[in-house]
Scaffold this motif. Sequence first.
Motif, PDB file in Angstrom:
ATOM      1  N   PRO A 198       0.798  -1.238   0.000  1.00  0.00           N
ATOM      2  CA  PRO A 198       0.000   0.000   0.000  1.00  0.00           C
ATOM      3  C   PRO A 198       0.827   1.282   0.000  1.00  0.00           C
ATOM      4  CG  PRO A 198      -0.922  -1.590   1.535  1.00  0.00           C
ATOM      5  CD  PRO A 198       0.392  -2.157   1.081  1.00  0.00           C
ATOM      6  N   ASP A 199       2.071   1.229   0.536  1.00  0.00           N
ATOM      7  CA  ASP A 199       2.895   2.437   0.506  1.00  0.00           C
ATOM      8  C   ASP A 199       3.631   2.605  -0.822  1.00  0.00           C
ATOM      9  OD1 ASP A 199       4.767   0.430   0.629  1.00  0.00           O
ATOM     10  OD2 ASP A 199       5.570   0.986   2.588  1.00  0.00           O
ATOM     11  N   GLY A 200       3.474   1.661  -1.751  1.00  0.00           N
ATOM     12  CA  GLY A 200       4.060   1.791  -3.081  1.00  0.00           C
ATOM     13  C   GLY A 200       5.545   1.491  -3.148  1.00  0.00           C
ATOM     14  N   ARG A 201       6.135   0.868  -2.126  1.00  0.00           N
ATOM     15  CA  ARG A 201       7.576   0.626  -2.142  1.00  0.00           C
ATOM     16  C   ARG A 201       7.949  -0.636  -2.911  1.00  0.00           C
ATOM     17  NH1 ARG A 201       9.850   0.250   3.593  1.00  0.00           N
ATOM     18  NH2 ARG A 201      11.767   0.009   2.365  1.00  0.00           N
ATOM     19  N   PHE A 202       7.206  -1.705  -2.693  1.00  0.00           N
ATOM     20  CA  PHE A 202       7.613  -2.995  -3.252  1.00  0.00           C
ATOM     21  C   PHE A 202       6.485  -3.591  -4.080  1.00  0.00           C
ATOM     22  CE2 PHE A 202       9.869  -2.672   0.869  1.00  0.00           C
ATOM     23  CZ  PHE A 202      11.169  -2.576   0.383  1.00  0.00           C
ATOM     24  N   LEU A 203       6.907  -4.251  -5.140  1.00  0.00           N
ATOM     25  CA  LEU A 203       6.005  -5.042  -5.981  1.00  0.00           C
ATOM     26  C   LEU A 203       6.489  -6.482  -5.936  1.00  0.00           C
ATOM     27  CD1 LEU A 203       3.775  -5.266  -8.284  1.00  0.00           C
ATOM     28  CD2 LEU A 203       5.683  -5.003  -9.885  1.00  0.00           C
ATOM     29  N   PHE A 204       5.539  -7.415  -5.868  1.00  0.00           N
ATOM     30  CA  PHE A 204       5.873  -8.831  -5.832  1.00  0.00           C
ATOM     31  C   PHE A 204       5.126  -9.539  -6.958  1.00  0.00           C
ATOM     32  CE2 PHE A 204       6.054  -7.161  -1.525  1.00  0.00           C
ATOM     33  CZ  PHE A 204       7.313  -7.556  -1.100  1.00  0.00           C
ATOM     34  N   SER A 205       5.817 -10.456  -7.601  1.00  0.00           N
ATOM     35  CA  SER A 205       5.202 -11.254  -8.658  1.00  0.00           C
ATOM     36  C   SER A 205       5.578 -12.713  -8.448  1.00  0.00           C
ATOM     37  CB  SER A 205       5.671 -10.783 -10.040  1.00  0.00           C
ATOM     38  OG  SER A 205       7.080 -10.971 -10.192  1.00  0.00           O
ATOM     39  N   SER A 206       4.656 -13.598  -8.836  1.00  0.00           N
ATOM     40  CA  SER A 206       4.887 -15.034  -8.745  1.00  0.00           C
ATOM     41  C   SER A 206       4.518 -15.673 -10.073  1.00  0.00           C
ATOM     42  CB  SER A 206       4.045 -15.654  -7.613  1.00  0.00           C
ATOM     43  OG  SER A 206       2.664 -15.501  -7.892  1.00  0.00           O
ATOM     44  N   CYS A 207       5.103 -16.835 -10.315  1.00  0.00           N
ATOM     45  CA  CYS A 207       4.837 -17.530 -11.574  1.00  0.00           C
ATOM     46  C   CYS A 207       4.486 -18.978 -11.305  1.00  0.00           C
ATOM     47  CB  CYS A 207       6.025 -17.428 -12.528  1.00  0.00           C
ATOM     48  SG  CYS A 207       7.438 -18.458 -12.075  1.00  0.00           S
ATOM     49  N   SER A 208       4.103 -19.670 -12.370  1.00  0.00           N
ATOM     50  CA  SER A 208       3.622 -21.041 -12.252  1.00  0.00           C
ATOM     51  C   SER A 208       4.720 -22.012 -11.863  1.00  0.00           C
ATOM     52  CB  SER A 208       2.997 -21.477 -13.576  1.00  0.00           C
ATOM     53  OG  SER A 208       3.944 -21.379 -14.629  1.00  0.00           O
ATOM     54  N   GLN A 209       5.998 -21.617 -11.972  1.00  0.00           N
ATOM     55  CA  GLN A 209       7.095 -22.488 -11.573  1.00  0.00           C
ATOM     56  C   GLN A 209       7.560 -22.241 -10.144  1.00  0.00           C
ATOM     57  OE1 GLN A 209      10.271 -22.631 -14.410  1.00  0.00           O
ATOM     58  NE2 GLN A 209       8.937 -23.227 -16.109  1.00  0.00           N
ATOM     59  N   ASN A 235      11.589  -2.998  -6.634  1.00  0.00           N
ATOM     60  CA  ASN A 235      11.527  -1.668  -6.031  1.00  0.00           C
ATOM     61  C   ASN A 235      10.735  -0.785  -6.985  1.00  0.00           C
ATOM     62  OD1 ASN A 235      11.867   0.782  -4.810  1.00  0.00           O
ATOM     63  ND2 ASN A 235      14.078   0.937  -5.187  1.00  0.00           N
ATOM     64  N   CYS A 236       9.518  -0.440  -6.593  1.00  0.00           N
ATOM     65  CA  CYS A 236       8.652   0.349  -7.471  1.00  0.00           C
ATOM     66  C   CYS A 236       8.377   1.731  -6.906  1.00  0.00           C
ATOM     67  CB  CYS A 236       7.338  -0.390  -7.746  1.00  0.00           C
ATOM     68  SG  CYS A 236       6.398  -0.790  -6.274  1.00  0.00           S
ATOM     69  N   SER A 237       9.258   2.203  -6.030  1.00  0.00           N
ATOM     70  CA  SER A 237       9.088   3.573  -5.528  1.00  0.00           C
ATOM     71  C   SER A 237       9.485   4.606  -6.575  1.00  0.00           C
ATOM     72  CB  SER A 237       9.927   3.764  -4.254  1.00  0.00           C
ATOM     73  OG  SER A 237      11.300   3.489  -4.516  1.00  0.00           O
ATOM     74  N   VAL A 238      10.169   4.152  -7.631  1.00  0.00           N
ATOM     75  CA  VAL A 238      10.521   5.030  -8.753  1.00  0.00           C
ATOM     76  C   VAL A 238       9.671   4.637  -9.957  1.00  0.00           C
ATOM     77  CG1 VAL A 238      12.861   5.419  -7.932  1.00  0.00           C
ATOM     78  CG2 VAL A 238      12.391   3.460  -9.396  1.00  0.00           C
ATOM     79  N   SER A 239       9.633   5.511 -10.953  1.00  0.00           N
ATOM     80  CA  SER A 239       8.774   5.280 -12.118  1.00  0.00           C
ATOM     81  C   SER A 239       9.205   4.039 -12.886  1.00  0.00           C
ATOM     82  CB  SER A 239       8.763   6.501 -13.030  1.00  0.00           C
ATOM     83  OG  SER A 239      10.095   6.791 -13.465  1.00  0.00           O
ATOM     84  N   ARG A 240      10.512   3.792 -12.987  1.00  0.00           N
ATOM     85  CA  ARG A 240      10.996   2.592 -13.671  1.00  0.00           C
ATOM     86  C   ARG A 240      11.486   1.610 -12.613  1.00  0.00           C
ATOM     87  NH1 ARG A 240      11.765   3.264 -19.096  1.00  0.00           N
ATOM     88  NH2 ARG A 240      13.250   1.542 -19.131  1.00  0.00           N
ATOM     89  N   CYS A 241      10.625   0.675 -12.270  1.00  0.00           N
ATOM     90  CA  CYS A 241      10.911  -0.227 -11.160  1.00  0.00           C
ATOM     91  C   CYS A 241      12.070  -1.160 -11.538  1.00  0.00           C
ATOM     92  CB  CYS A 241       9.681  -1.040 -10.779  1.00  0.00           C
ATOM     93  SG  CYS A 241       9.098  -2.124 -12.078  1.00  0.00           S
ATOM     94  N   CYS A 242      12.766  -1.657 -10.518  1.00  0.00           N
ATOM     95  CA  CYS A 242      13.902  -2.548 -10.728  1.00  0.00           C
ATOM     96  C   CYS A 242      13.760  -3.769  -9.829  1.00  0.00           C
ATOM     97  CB  CYS A 242      15.218  -1.821 -10.444  1.00  0.00           C
ATOM     98  SG  CYS A 242      15.336  -1.134  -8.776  1.00  0.00           S
ATOM     99  N   VAL A 243      14.442  -4.835 -10.204  1.00  0.00           N
ATOM    100  CA  VAL A 243      14.369  -6.093  -9.472  1.00  0.00           C
ATOM    101  C   VAL A 243      15.295  -6.034  -8.263  1.00  0.00           C
ATOM    102  CG1 VAL A 243      14.757  -8.575  -9.591  1.00  0.00           C
ATOM    103  CG2 VAL A 243      13.765  -7.377 -11.540  1.00  0.00           C
ATOM    104  N   LEU A 244      14.774  -6.447  -7.097  1.00  0.00           N
ATOM    105  CA  LEU A 244      15.580  -6.498  -5.874  1.00  0.00           C
ATOM    106  C   LEU A 244      15.994  -7.936  -5.532  1.00  0.00           C
ATOM    107  CD1 LEU A 244      13.673  -3.988  -3.560  1.00  0.00           C
ATOM    108  CD2 LEU A 244      15.747  -3.593  -4.898  1.00  0.00           C
TER     109      LEU A 244
END
Length: 1850
Positions: A873-884, A891-900
């Motif tokens: 909710p604070d917009g700091r982190f994005l998490f994604s999961s996949c079928s494997q 890190n999505c606190s910036v406009s172009r997010c990067c992988v942590l």
Amino acid sequence: MRVLRRTASAEAGSASCSAMAGGSCARLERCGRVSRPGSTGSEVPPASLTVPRAETCPARGGGGSRRSAQDRCSGGVPSPASWQLPFLNVFRHFRVDEWKRSSKEGDVALVTDKVLKSSVYRIRGSVSASNYIQLPRTSTQSLGLTGRYLYVLFRPLPTKHFVIHLDVSTEDGQVIRVSFSNLFKEFKSSATWLQFPFVFETKTPRRDLAGVAPPNARWTCLQLDLRDILIFYLSRHYGHLKSIRLCANLLVRNLYTSDLCFDPAVTVTEARRVKLPVSPVPREMAFPVPKGERWHDHYIHVRFPSYGSRAPSEHVEKSCNPPETGHVSQRPPHPAVFGKPLLSNRSSAAQISSPVLPCKVPSAPRLLPEVSLTYQHPEVSSIGATSIPGQHPSAWVEATDAHTVVSGRRALADKSSGVPVALEDLGSCKLFLPDPVLRLKGIIGFGGHSTQWALWTKDGMAVVYPCHAVIIILRVDTRQQRFFLGHTDKVSALALDRNDALLASAQVQPPSMVRLWDFQTGACLSLFRSPLHTVCSLSFSGSGALLCGVGKDRHGRTVVVAWGTDQVGLGGEVVVLAKVHTDFDIQAFRIAFFDETRMASCGRGSVRLWRLRGGALRSCAVDLGEYCALELTDLAFAQALDGHQASLAGILFVCSHSGHILEIDHQRMAVRHIRRLLPTQSPGVPLTEKQSFSVGSGIAISSLGVSTTTCAVGSEDGYLRLWPLDFSSVLLEAEHDGPVSSVSFSPDGMRVLSTTTSGHLGFLDIPSREYTVLTRSHMAPVLALSTEQNRGQMATVSLDHTVRIWDLATLQQLYDFSSSDETPCAVAFHPTLPNFFCGFSSGAVRSFSLENSEVLVEHTRHRGTITSLVITPDGRFLFSSCSQGSLVQYNCSVSRCCVLRVAANVVCQDGRPKPNILAVSGDSCRLAIVGPSKCTVTVMESASLDELLRVDVSTLNLASNHLDWAVAVCFSPGDSSHLLVSTSSNKVVVLDAVSGHTLRKVYIGHSEPVRVVAFTPDQKQVLSVGDAIFLWDVLDIPESDQNESGAFSVHEPDSIAGQLEDLASGASGLPRLQVPIPSQASPPPLSIHDRPLEDSAGTFSTSDEEGLCEENHVSEALLQAQAPTPPVLVEREASGAGDGSRQAAKGSWAPAVVPYHPSQTSDWSLRRVKPGLPTRPDSYKHFTARYKASTRVKSVSFPPVGREQLRLKAVVGYNGNGRVNMVWRPDTGFFAYTCGRLVVVEDLHSGTQRHWLGHPQEISTLALNQDGQVLASASCCGNTATRCQIRIWDVSKGLCQHLLSHHDTAIQALAFSPDDEFLVTLGDYADLTLVLWSTATYELLSSTRLPEPVHGVAFNPWDANELISVGTSAITFWLLQHNGTDTSFQVHREPVPEELGASELTSLCYGASPLLYCGSSSGQVCVWDTGTSRCFLAWEADEGEIGVLLCSGSRLVSGSNTKRLRLWAVGVVPELRRKGSSARSSSVFMERELTLDGAIVSASFDSGMDMGVVGTTAGTLWYISWTEGTSTRLISGHRSKVNEVVFSPNESHCATCGEDGSVRVWSLASMELVIQFQVLNQSCLCLAWTPPSCGRPEQQQVVAGYSDGTLRVFSISRTAMELKMHPHRTALTAIAFSSDGQTILSGDKDGLVAISHPCTGMTFRVLSDHRGAPISAIQSISKEYGDLGVEGVDLWLAASGDQRVSVWASDWLRDRCELLEWLSFPAPATSEALGLLPPSLAAFCPWDRAILVCVGLGAHEEVIFYSLRQKQVVQKTPLPFFAMSLSLSPGAQLMVVGFAECMLRLLDCESGTAQDFEGHDDSVHLCRFTPSGRLLFTAAHNEILVWEVTSPSP
């Protein structure tokens, strides 16, 4: 290629509309003239519910329909014959006094009653079932009375019981038995039977609701609403009254039926004088009332169900003083009741248990109103108004007695002399809010089955269209939606009449159901099944009196049906006027607006004109000449104005897929013009004179519409074009995103409605030339959604390869994104930036900007399909999961997010997108995931991804046969410490996100897949996504209701006593009213202080419990648990003066307290009261006894020793419900386990068994002492044992030496000390007691109350004075101290190590000295140094809870609820102990692993840990060989109920079937499993083996019947299924082979008997004589008697649950079957043992096949012998209880009967002796002798006992 485009929010003018002046993008070719003779506006009101304030008869629902009040009263039931109107005197019509059309039995006499001064019938006798009046005379006849109400004028005889039985037939022929009696104690029901208690209530409240009639019982008018009874309780429609039986003891004056609702207190004279709006009672029905007195002072009126003019869900009407109606509006309608709430001292929780009803009722419970018996209401006339304002609604007068009908555990009583008065207007009755409190607000979507149905309303201000199963009315100006709900499948066709009065709709699911709606109110006027398999088109006539439908039958032929609908709004039904089959294709069908008897249709190669005349539909084809090959798609009649354009009258326009438009003269049946729509040619290219008819040459036209001046054409090139009627040039055209599927003019001709196959719905405004999109839709299921709070937007992704952004306020589409090569699977909005993230099937995660409409960044770290996206909710982190299973943090606190971070194998691996397998808390600190397996939920810190908690949800569904798994997770919006987990069993589990404890469970029960459910950002609305997008309003609960329906309430101890008593006795089987609140305070340590002293540092002391008190039962313990005081240990001086406390020194053992002396009162007592009822821990280690509906008798008369005719030979099965209930000693070979309440001692070499019987209840655990000579077994408490029982057995003799009792609920574990001097017993989570016994005398030495549930206990093998227990939050070290003859404990407690997180220690075992291994609920094993009381090592040993640990030497065995058994090498652990905190677990490795068939509950291994025996929850015992790495099944049984046992003719094998869907074949000599046939997701209910006539091995077959109506034939020699048949629509209940084995007889739940060939699989005959009741038994034998008077080679019988038996003689080869005998017996009044009627069983007597032996038939507990020769009962043998099973021995003249009381009786029919036997733990529902009669098999649930039949000693 990806396309991102913006859609205008208003969507007005977004389509291109242009006036065509000189040219057009399309042109028309004139094909010449063909001359061949041939053949008021109003605004749509919102849907509303109108409830009439007064009505003659009750209406089930609100008004608001076009029906009349009379129709609402009749409820759609066909009008009775004229001879039954307006009422029928039943006794007079059937001439009861002549006894020709009726019958009487027993003491029935005609007497004169002094009160009524008329003749009445007196029915009396000691047995109600033997003294009765029955109408009609025989059960094969029917009264045929169709009146809705039955009036019974009767008076119960004082101090007696009476019974009234009604057989009611439903519309579909089902016969329902409805019974009323004061014998009944509670409401009971089944599919064919309803039982209502009739209660007499006096001034003094009685605890027992059911009882005899009072001495001053009055004459009563019992008014039964038969229609509502069937609807409310069984969801069936009332057909007619079939039969009536009035049983002793009562006086009856007469019976009446009528469709009118009479008020017996109002006479005709009074009604006429006062002009009351009620139906006065006819004079012949009226009771005499003395002049000047009130009717209710002398008589009683009981109306059932007691619903007044409102819907049943709103209030309950009482008519003891009716019109002075009682106001009880706060109650749900179930159970059905008479009168007012019964005054009782029961707790509110016990009164408000509410089972689910088939009708729609409010589910919010309410407390009963407070009432007063001292308030006197003023005198009110008995014929006054229905409400008297100004008085309190709970005013009552004094009462002497009352009548009540109760069901469930609530009761409402009908006072005889004191009645409630309706003192407030019925209109003030408050409606309950639905549960859940949601109201459908809007739907985003269109179509579903088809996109061609969209209609204008009469005023042109709204459109009607379907969205899957919902019909939507959308106002085009305000975008307000109204919904028609009721369809259960997608809507396939719509039609609206010209006056906006009737709306017709059909659904897809065959056979297609058609609904007629009142369009103005939204009420469904009629629901009927069409003769069509699928309905493709509907068309109304202008007046709405005729409805035509077109579709296909089940053979694929086209059918046209015409229905008459003119009487629907007047109380009539829809009638079929005509139906015709045709071989011509029909794509469109319309009724002519100028003549309702004429229609037109078009299809492939044909245009046909239809006419309805004389009840027949006839058609004539229009000659199309050379155009007969056209694929015609749509048609429309020209709308000619009166007096103008006369040439257009009767003109029909037809379009084709090749671009042709045909203009047909309807009168002359000739084609006038043919035109063609062609694509635009390039300039300079000459046009050919004639184009081909191929599809490619013209523009395919899918739909057209005609107004008075223009024609609208919709084509597959996406254009909507407007032409003048002469088609000279295009006037307007609008381009769409996809092919146009339908067009329609508004009534004024100024707007054109169009739909597309891509899910767009909009209209073209002709004057303004603007096109407005009304709605857009996904064209495939929606996979995920995300909402954004600041801009009020929602994003959705779908299988149609699109991502769409919607405005939540207007539900309009703002943006859409399409991708042709990959599917979007997950979506998430950024909470602060105008961006959103989307995951795709390729594994890519992309960030999109809504401002620039571009892709900002793309990440491809995943290799599988993206399954979920979530952002904090604070917009700091994005998490994604996949079928494997990988998890990526950005890190999505910036406009172009990067992988942590990237973590592999963290999330559950599943190829299907699941948007809710990731969740973040509201404070952005925690991340919850479903993983690593689908059975676990893991909570991590969102920033570091450190694991905080892991919960195994598979242990939360212990009652299921399958493991439960997590489907979705979500943090509570209001409390981030609560984690919601949705599981595969359709329930939501609320977990504590810190500790992992289960707080509560909520069952949601979705029947169709809803892929995503989410709250909107403002928490005021709910979004549910599946095929469409639904938006729901969350209805606020008024503040005045919150106190009444709050989630929790505080009860005084006295008020909850009834509830606790019911809970302790196991009577409360209904859902709880309230979810228990977990204690907010953690349990204090076990100390003499409330909490540890400041300098105690984790040490505490305890003492012995109070003395052993035989009166301290379970209910008292639970009552103590309700007090709000904290747990305190109080020390009492010997003299009783003063209290004291002791303080333990820091870091030392606490001194012992005064020991326990059985002969005197303990000096120490425990006052411990928990804030709520004990909650079962999440650990699967705790034993929970299986629920049993049976009750055991306290005393059984066993046969004398040596004279038993049955000897228990073998037990098949192992109790997987127990814990540590198997012991094995490799050195001595002793092997014992439990099955029910038996201890089975088996020789593994020979297979012989010994059985130790004595426990009264199910055994929970076992323990063997060190020398193997003493075995301890423990059973739980129950109805015959108020405390748990511990039996001490001498192993060598097999005798019970001692019997111990102290624990109150169940015993968790037993353990002997290494020197065999002590026995410790551990109570379960509800008992919370640890008890120490001396094995020398088996006296109780010490009893200690525990502060929390303890999961296991073990003695130190090197020190007999030390034992250790593990529990919820700590490990406890106990030290025994001996002071002379006194023994006491010193205890020390250490918390669970922080390294284990919030896990609980669930198991323990000792290793090499001084090591202790402990297993945890999270799958970790930790190692403790018992010398220093510290944990120095831990490792991840499993994914689930570890319930079993065993260690010997350098090997450790662990078993868990993941079904895994693992062997660990722990030889290095002693060396690691010396390293202390620096020890690492990398040196501990797993040697072997085995996966078994269930959670591990018991295990025993040899000293080298090379071989052992392991027990699982699946009821299997396995032999484990680690050396070979194999597992061999030793003991196996059914996991669920065994339904049948059959035997091979030579007795070499037997077969069993069970609810688990398995058919198992056993070797009869060794009882080892040989073959198993398994059918998934079905229950096998019956079984039969081929008869002796099929003697060859290849002929040996077993036929099994299943719950889905299928029948499967299995070959024993081939071990394969040979044939599958489906002769039944419902579950099979009985099956048998004919005597030659060439025919199969099967019976089902509906009472049908099917005769089938096992070779061909063909069913060649179905007998429906038993329809309405399940077939309970079928038996077929060879016919050996020629004196029975019928021909045939087989004699067979069928018994059904309605106490009927039919006997038949048949010759199946000649297709002959003749009824020989039909027996019908009276039903027993009640069966208290089981709560239902006993089964009706019958069998041919083996020693005299002309005799039938029957049990469960008749009113008494007896065996009936019926002679087929003499046609009468020749013998009756009494039984102690109603029989549940029956078997007759083919050898000696023996018969076995099983009872629900857990016993069986062996009857010697030759000598007349009887012997009783015990052994089962539940109702003995199955008994079967082997063909030779030497063995007997009995079954109770999943236990199978094999008895040897012996000859008694002389």
